[in-house]
Scaffold this motif. Structure first.
Motif, mmCIF file in Angstrom:
data_model
loop_
_atom_site.group_PDB
_atom_site.id
_atom_site.type_symbol
_atom_site.label_atom_id
_atom_site.label_comp_id
_atom_site.label_asym_id
_atom_site.label_seq_id
_atom_site.Cartn_x
_atom_site.Cartn_y
_atom_site.Cartn_z
ATOM 1 N N ARG A 115 -53.119 14.078 -23.241
ATOM 2 C CA ARG A 115 -53.158 15.100 -22.195
ATOM 3 C C ARG A 115 -53.839 16.315 -22.764
ATOM 4 N NH1 ARG A 115 -53.765 14.361 -17.509
ATOM 5 N NH2 ARG A 115 -53.748 12.347 -18.522
ATOM 6 N N LEU A 121 -49.716 19.112 -16.314
ATOM 7 C CA LEU A 121 -49.477 17.964 -15.427
ATOM 8 C C LEU A 121 -49.612 18.340 -13.954
ATOM 9 C CD1 LEU A 121 -46.425 16.220 -17.143
ATOM 10 C CD2 LEU A 121 -48.867 15.787 -17.469
ATOM 11 N N THR A 158 -45.613 17.956 -20.382
ATOM 12 C CA THR A 158 -45.232 16.637 -20.913
ATOM 13 C C THR A 158 -43.826 16.691 -21.498
ATOM 14 O OG1 THR A 158 -46.254 17.150 -23.057
ATOM 15 C CG2 THR A 158 -47.617 16.006 -21.427
ATOM 16 N N GLY A 171 -53.077 9.909 -12.808
ATOM 17 C CA GLY A 171 -53.999 10.988 -13.127
ATOM 18 C C GLY A 171 -54.882 11.340 -11.945
ATOM 19 N N LEU A 204 -52.546 6.782 -16.886
ATOM 20 C CA LEU A 204 -52.255 7.626 -18.039
ATOM 21 C C LEU A 204 -52.074 6.766 -19.288
ATOM 22 C CD1 LEU A 204 -49.876 10.396 -16.643
ATOM 23 C CD2 LEU A 204 -52.353 10.152 -16.455
#
Length: 418
Positions: A115, A121, A158, A171, A204
């Motif tokens: 990430r 996110l 995360t 994603g 992901l």
């Protein structure tokens, strides 16, 4: 080095057929073509007349093209694919990226995942459309309030989720609208010059899954240890444990240090690796972000460089990785020339890698942040190659991160760069 053979290590590939994008059933690897598609040729067509344009035109669309280490995938292929997804990595490999990046962050249960930032996110996944998971965000969506001038915001990390919860997300293209009054409008704000065409699926990846995939593709690795956005230690997890965990993943997978280029914006991480894992540390890239964090920093004034180039080499650093603009400036007669910073780095024996090509959108208005030191010279998309040529020939960069690796792959093949 000339064109690599189709089965040669991670410089594998094949050829572009005309200007069409050849769609492969499997990932780019042994025997698969480097699929450049039309974009590099579009960029050449839009260049200013001159010897560089003539040389790139002569390269042609019907010759073999292969993966090159000079072409480094930045977050996959995020010009058109959701970043740090399996689909983006495969696209980057098909476009001939010889090195592929995973930005490394950790989950609540201290598992490593790919990430770009620990707390992105809300902008890069569908978490805000998942009420059960959005409720776990550090800050759920707050709408914009035109009456008070408050901007829309959210903060989903995360470290708010377990690995299982993280892997259940999908994603999307990195975007958010600060003027949005609904969470749907906030999340669905992809810039017009990008696309959602390939964003219906964004698988992901854990860091381990990235390693396994890139290994099967025969490419090299460049993981970036992202700066934590939560206080460290996190539930007893220290920064050094985090830095070590990233390296341990390659050792477990049997990946030699020579195939891994660890990165960090934090010099302390580089110094940790040099001491604790010297084989990996010698491969490390320091992502020099002093342009953003030090108001007094000037790439033309050595007295503002703290630490300076000699100090960095004395610490054991071998490779410096600043943004594109820090390495160039406007020279005589409207030319692009190396900056004092670039010349000093090379004089000190430091290798240079830079970021990120193809991240600025259309260049007709000067190219934005990544071109800011040469903005008066930038007025068309073809200036991408004008900058890239100076970076390679005059600055001497060893590699270029790109949001669309086909562009750097094409240049590297045309110039016979490994």
């Amino acid at each position: 080095m000339g064109t690599a053979s189709l089965g040669s290590g991670w410089a594998r590939g094949a050829q572009v057929v005309g200007m069409a994008l050849v769609l492969a059933a499997g990932p780019a690897g042994a025997g698969e073509p480097a699929q450049l598609g039309p974009r590099p040729f579009y960029l050449v067509d839009s260049m200013k007349p001159g010897p560089l344009k003539e040389r790139l035109q002569a390269c042609g669309a019907d010759r073999p093209y292969t993966a090159r280490r000079f072409s480094i995938s930045h977050r996959g292929a995020p010009l058109q694919f959701p970043e740090h997804t399996r689909e983006g990595v495969l696209a980057a490999a098909r476009m001939g990226a010889g090195v592929i990046e995973c930005d490394v962050a950790f989950t609540r249960d201290r598992q490593l995942v790919c990430r770009h930032a620990q707390c992105d996110l809300h902008a890069t996944t569908d978490i805000l459309a998942r009420p059960d998971l959005a409720a776990k965000c550090s800050q759920d969506f707050q709408p914009a309030d035109p009456a008070t001038g408050r901007k829309a915001s959210a903060r989903c990390c995360t470290s708010d989720l377990t690995l299982a919860e993280f892997m259940s997300l999908n994603g999307k293209m990195d975007a958010s609208d600060p003027q949005a009054t609904t969470r749907e409008a906030y999340a669905h704000a992809t810039p017009r010059w990008r696309t959602d065409l390939y964003a219906t699926t964004g698988t992901l990846m854990t860091h381990d899954a990235y390693i396994a995939l890139v290994k099967t593709l025969g490419r090299r690795f460049t993981p970036e240890l992202k700066a934590p956005e939560v206080p460290m230690p996190f539930q007893g997890y220290s920064q050094d444990q985090y830095a070590q965990a990233m390296i341990e993943a390659y050792k477990r997978a049997g990946i030699p240090a020579s195939e891994v280029r660890p990165q960090s914006f934090q010099l302390r991480d580089i110094l940790y690796w040099l001491k604790a894992e010297p084989e990996f540390g010698r491969q490390a890239l320091w992502l020099d972000n002093r342009d953003e964090t030090d108001p007094g920093f000037d790439p033309e004034k050595p007295e503002s460089w703290k630490p300076g180039m000699a100090e960095l080499t004395a610490l054991g650093l071998r490779t410096l990785a600043p943004p594109l603009w820090m390495l160039v400036r406007v020279g005589p007669n409207g030319t692009i020339v190396p900056s004092a910073y670039a010349r000093a780095a090379r004089s000190a024996g430091l290798d240079l890698i830079t970021w990120s090509l193809e991240r600025s959108g259309p260049l007709k208005d000067g190219g934005g942040y990544y071109y800011k030191s040469i903005r008066p010279l930038i007025d068309r998309d073809g200036d991408t190659f004008a900058l890239l040529d100076v970076l390679y020939r005059d600055v001497g960069v060893k590699g270029v991160f790109s949001d669309w690796p086909a562009t750097a792959t094409f240049y590297a093949n045309c110039m016979d760069i490994e």
